[in-house]
Design an enzyme around this catalytic site. Sequence first.
Site, PDB file in Angstrom:
ATOM      1  N   CYS A  82       0.836  -1.197   0.000  1.00 20.23           N
ATOM      2  CA  CYS A  82       0.000   0.000   0.000  1.00 20.23           C
ATOM      3  C   CYS A  82       0.875   1.254   0.000  1.00 20.23           C
ATOM      4  O   CYS A  82       1.624   1.478  -0.935  1.00 20.23           O
ATOM      5  CB  CYS A  82      -1.003  -0.032   1.151  1.00 20.23           C
ATOM      6  SG  CYS A  82      -2.363   1.150   0.940  1.00 20.23           S
ATOM      7  N   HIS A 190      -3.762  -4.861  -0.461  1.00 17.57           N
ATOM      8  CA  HIS A 190      -3.267  -5.443   0.786  1.00 17.57           C
ATOM      9  C   HIS A 190      -3.242  -6.967   0.650  1.00 17.57           C
ATOM     10  O   HIS A 190      -4.291  -7.613   0.782  1.00 17.57           O
ATOM     11  CB  HIS A 190      -4.168  -5.044   1.958  1.00 17.57           C
ATOM     12  CG  HIS A 190      -4.040  -3.619   2.353  1.00 17.57           C
ATOM     13  ND1 HIS A 190      -3.166  -3.192   3.327  1.00 17.57           N
ATOM     14  CD2 HIS A 190      -4.659  -2.506   1.891  1.00 17.57           C
ATOM     15  CE1 HIS A 190      -3.265  -1.875   3.460  1.00 17.57           C
ATOM     16  NE2 HIS A 190      -4.162  -1.438   2.592  1.00 17.57           N
ATOM     17  N   GLU A 192      -2.241  -9.097   2.730  1.00 15.37           N
ATOM     18  CA  GLU A 192      -2.613  -9.714   4.005  1.00 15.37           C
ATOM     19  C   GLU A 192      -4.128  -9.774   4.195  1.00 15.37           C
ATOM     20  O   GLU A 192      -4.616 -10.484   5.072  1.00 15.37           O
ATOM     21  CB  GLU A 192      -1.963  -8.964   5.173  1.00 15.37           C
ATOM     22  CG  GLU A 192      -2.554  -7.622   5.532  1.00 15.37           C
ATOM     23  CD  GLU A 192      -2.100  -6.458   4.666  1.00 15.37           C
ATOM     24  OE1 GLU A 192      -2.372  -5.297   5.041  1.00 15.37           O
ATOM     25  OE2 GLU A 192      -1.481  -6.703   3.607  1.00 15.37           O
TER      26      GLU A 192
END
Length: 210
Positions: A82, A190, A192
Amino acid sequence: MSVVLIDYGAGNLRSAAKALERAGAEVEITSDPERVRAASRIVLPGDGAFPDCRRGLDSVDGMIAALEEAVRTRGVPFLGICIGMQLLATEGLEHEGAKGLDWIPGTVVRVEPRDKALKVPHMGWNTLTALREHALLADIPLGPEGLHAFFLHAFHFVPTHSADVLATADYGGPVTAVIARNNIAGTQFHPEKSQALGLKLIENFLRWQP
């Protein structure tokens, strides 16, 4: 595989660490430049605004120099997430603007969808279009019927050299999703939070030998 996750007051460290661990990494969260200097792989997260993240990185004494030595001099594999990816640019134009690390030449500009009904920030799930083959994208189903990545951003990276873009997303026009040059890579989305796509990309990063 050991990974250093940089703590500079920006980014969801717990979420990123859990995703890295799920992919098989041993994660060290640190704000110690000496640990970064000695790292074998580095992840730089980032949430919020570009100038704030740059100030946060600058506020950790010796961190920029440690990153330069590890990544630019020693060639340690690096992944920015990001704003951590946006900081690779020459500059970011968010708010008052700020200089980036200038590792991959380019500018971070506001997302401007052609369809004015699309809201900014761009928030949600998008498929990706690969522009070239790369180890980070290996065995990830992409394209209109492929896996989805989670985005949350109002600005995106426009590299000076189009060859530095690995993949884009469509949000009223192309939005830079993944960049890479040599041992340096970054994702606007993202990983994750991107379920199967994100986990596979992280696994690829852990195996990546640039």
